[in-house]
Design a protein around this motif. Structure first.
Motif, short mmCIF file in Angstrom:
data_model
loop_
_atom_site.label_atom_id
_atom_site.label_comp_id
_atom_site.label_asym_id
_atom_site.label_seq_id
_atom_site.Cartn_x
_atom_site.Cartn_y
_atom_site.Cartn_z
N UNK A 256 0.82 -1.21 0.00
CA UNK A 256 0.00 0.00 0.00
C UNK A 256 0.85 1.26 0.00
N UNK A 257 2.09 1.15 0.45
CA UNK A 257 2.94 2.34 0.56
C UNK A 257 3.16 3.01 -0.79
N UNK A 258 2.98 2.25 -1.87
CA UNK A 258 3.15 2.83 -3.21
C UNK A 258 1.80 3.18 -3.85
N UNK A 259 0.72 2.96 -3.10
CA UNK A 259 -0.61 3.24 -3.64
C UNK A 259 -0.95 4.72 -3.44
N UNK A 260 -1.21 5.46 -4.52
CA UNK A 260 -1.43 6.91 -4.40
C UNK A 260 -2.65 7.27 -3.55
N UNK A 261 -3.67 6.45 -3.58
CA UNK A 261 -4.87 6.73 -2.78
C UNK A 261 -4.58 6.53 -1.29
N UNK A 262 -3.82 5.50 -0.96
CA UNK A 262 -3.46 5.25 0.43
C UNK A 262 -2.52 6.34 0.93
N UNK A 263 -1.67 6.84 0.03
CA UNK A 263 -0.74 7.90 0.41
C UNK A 263 -1.47 9.16 0.86
N UNK A 264 -2.65 9.41 0.27
CA UNK A 264 -3.40 10.61 0.66
C UNK A 264 -3.82 10.53 2.13
N UNK A 265 -4.16 9.32 2.60
CA UNK A 265 -4.52 9.15 4.00
C UNK A 265 -3.31 9.42 4.89
N UNK A 266 -2.18 8.82 4.55
CA UNK A 266 -0.95 9.00 5.34
C UNK A 266 -0.53 10.46 5.34
N UNK A 267 -0.58 11.09 4.16
CA UNK A 267 -0.19 12.50 4.06
C UNK A 267 -1.10 13.39 4.89
N UNK A 268 -2.39 13.09 4.86
CA UNK A 268 -3.35 13.91 5.61
C UNK A 268 -3.12 13.77 7.12
N UNK A 269 -2.85 12.55 7.57
CA UNK A 269 -2.56 12.33 9.00
C UNK A 269 -1.30 13.09 9.40
N UNK A 270 -0.27 13.05 8.55
CA UNK A 270 0.97 13.78 8.84
C UNK A 270 0.73 15.28 8.89
N UNK A 271 -0.12 15.77 8.00
CA UNK A 271 -0.45 17.20 7.98
C UNK A 271 -1.15 17.61 9.27
N UNK A 272 -2.04 16.75 9.76
CA UNK A 272 -2.73 17.05 11.02
C UNK A 272 -1.75 17.11 12.19
N UNK A 273 -0.81 16.15 12.21
CA UNK A 273 0.19 16.14 13.29
C UNK A 273 1.12 17.35 13.20
N UNK A 274 1.44 17.77 11.96
CA UNK A 274 2.33 18.91 11.76
C UNK A 274 1.61 20.25 11.92
N UNK A 275 0.26 20.16 12.00
CA UNK A 275 -0.57 21.37 12.14
C UNK A 275 -0.31 22.36 11.00
N UNK A 276 -0.19 21.81 9.80
CA UNK A 276 0.03 22.64 8.60
C UNK A 276 -1.32 23.10 8.07
N UNK A 277 -1.72 24.29 8.42
CA UNK A 277 -3.06 24.80 8.10
C UNK A 277 -3.28 24.92 6.59
N UNK A 278 -2.28 25.39 5.87
CA UNK A 278 -2.42 25.60 4.43
C UNK A 278 -2.64 24.29 3.69
N UNK A 279 -1.79 23.29 3.97
CA UNK A 279 -1.93 21.99 3.31
C UNK A 279 -3.23 21.29 3.75
N UNK A 280 -3.61 21.47 5.01
CA UNK A 280 -4.86 20.89 5.51
C UNK A 280 -6.04 21.44 4.72
N UNK A 281 -6.03 22.74 4.47
CA UNK A 281 -7.11 23.37 3.71
C UNK A 281 -7.15 22.85 2.28
N UNK A 282 -5.97 22.66 1.67
CA UNK A 282 -5.90 22.15 0.30
C UNK A 282 -6.46 20.73 0.21
#
Length: 419
Positions: A256-282
């Motif tokens: 799954x690590x190479x699956x682009x759809x699964x990556x969106x979940x991982x990326x979104x979780x990382x964004x929440x932990x990093x508190x990146x407001x701009x990327x979260x909004x995107x």
């Protein structure tokens, strides 16, 4: 002889209906019509009529669930849209009314094997199609390229391009249930050759679920693999089964690590932990838009609408209005439904509709626990997770899948259990 012949044809019609579900919803409609004709004939011949309805509480709950939506037409302004929705849900009414499920274990095995075979065959066709479309022949040399610039997620082996004309989430549901059925046969079969064949099919089905790239399907797979592992062997072998499931799960997550759809979940979780407001909004403006859709839909409901719903005919329009009111342009432009069956039901039919749906699921889990019905438990896990991310009962094929297998797995004769 007449009765045996009629029952044989009726059982064939049920098998055909199960086989049709992974193929295409239009095929399912023809299979459903055939099953209904044979079901009515079988009920009349056996003088069952409507007596079987009371033999399964799920029949009553499903019928009442449909009637609540039908009554909501009375306060719907868009009756054309409402009648269309009610017709899409008609299987919830007619499957409990006209089909009998007093099947013996051999009949049930045939139906489950037919569903496994159909889901596997369709998956194999999708794999061959993707391979063909991803290959070129130049100067007599065959060249295969997994990645494609013409595909929305970078490969014809992913998401909509892979499973069309199916919806990825629904096809992942079919594959996951086929996986559960296949592994049940692995557990129960006394023949090594059968175990090997169905184990190979199971691995193919897991690959298929990963390639569908449905986020709901991927979450379901990750949750269900350890549960299946514990179930596969008896108590003495559960530790080995659990370790095996951990290995399979680890391989699955690695793939799954190479699956682009699964990556969106991982990326979104990382964004929440990093508190990146701009990327979260995107992310929440399109890719993870459900996170914003659900609160605004609830926020725009008044107390009467929470109690009774807005009516099945006006549900979609209410969603669009809510999206526009809160500047969710992508959701409004694409006219997205709630992508959550519980919320969809609340807006359509109010608290009472949601109560019936929750009762069906909740009573199902209790019934599965009471009767040690692991297949039903796993089916309800599959359907519950998908209910949280998709409005499953908004589509004809989702309605048929849910209703048929719920009644199939809870019928009075299933493993001698009593509803």
């Amino acid at each position: 002889m007449k009765n045996i012949s009629l029952k044989t044809i009726y059982l064939f019609s049920l098998t055909l209906l199960a086989m049709s579900i992974p193929i295409h919803f239009r095929v399912s409609l023809y299979a459903l019509a055939f099953a209904l004709i044979m079901g009515i004939a079988y009920n009349i011949d056996k003088k069952i009529y409507f007596k079987g309805i009371l033999g399964n509480k799920f029949n009553i709950l499903l019928i009442l669930f449909w009637l609540i939506h039908f009554i909501s037409l009375l306060y719907s302004s868009d009756l054309t849209y409402g009648y269309n929705k009610i017709f899409r849900m008609i299987s919830i009414l007619i499957l409990p009314l006209f089909l009998a499920y007093d099947l013996d274990e051999d009949d049930r095995k045939r139906i489950k094997l037919a569903f496994i075979g159909s889901a596997t065959a369709v998956l194999f066709f999708f794999l061959l199609r993707a391979f063909y479309l991803s290959s070129t022949i130049e100067n007599g040399v065959l060249t295969f390229n997994f990645h494609s610039n013409n595909a929305s997620y970078g490969s014809l082996f992913y998401y909509q391009e892979f499973v069309k004309p199916h919806h990825p989430s629904y096809f992942a549901m079919y594959l996951t249930l086929a996986l559960v059925f296949a592994l049940e046969f692995v557990k129960l079969s006394k023949f090594i050759s059968t175990k090997i064949l169905l184990s190979a099919i199971s691995l193919l089905l897991i690959l298929g679920i990963i390639l569908t790239s449905s986020r709901a399907g991927l979450v379901t797979l990750i949750i269900i693999i350890p549960l299946i592992g514990l179930w596969l062997l008896n108590r003495r072998g559960q530790f080995i089964a659990f370790l095996s499931s951990v290995v399979i799960l680890s391989i699955t997550i690695y793939e799954l690590s190479d699956n682009p759809r699964f990556k969106t979940i991982i990326n979104y979780v990382n964004i929440l932990f990093d508190n990146n407001t701009q990327l979260k909004e995107e992310y929440e403006s399109q890719v993870m838009i459900r996170v914003k859709m659900w609160p605004v839909i609830l926020k725009d409901l008044n107390i009467d609408e929470v109690m009774f719903g807005v009516g099945i005919g006006d549900t979609n329009q209410r969603f669009i209005e809510a999206y526009k009111n809160h500047n969710l342009e992508y959701a409004a432009a694409t006219e997205l439904n709630a992508h959550n069956q519980f919320l969809q039901t609340l807006v359509s039919a109010g608290i009472l509709g949601l109560l019936f749906l929750s009762t069906i699921i909740g009573y199902g889990f209790w019934f599965a626990y009471k009767n040690r019905n692991m297949l039903l438990f796993l089916f309800l896990i599959i359907i519950s997770i998908n209910f949280m991310f998709e409005s499953v009962l908004e589509r004809v094929f989702g309605v048929i899948y849910f209703t048929f297998f719920l009644l199939f797995l809870t019928s009075k004769s299933y493993k001698g259990s009593k509803v």
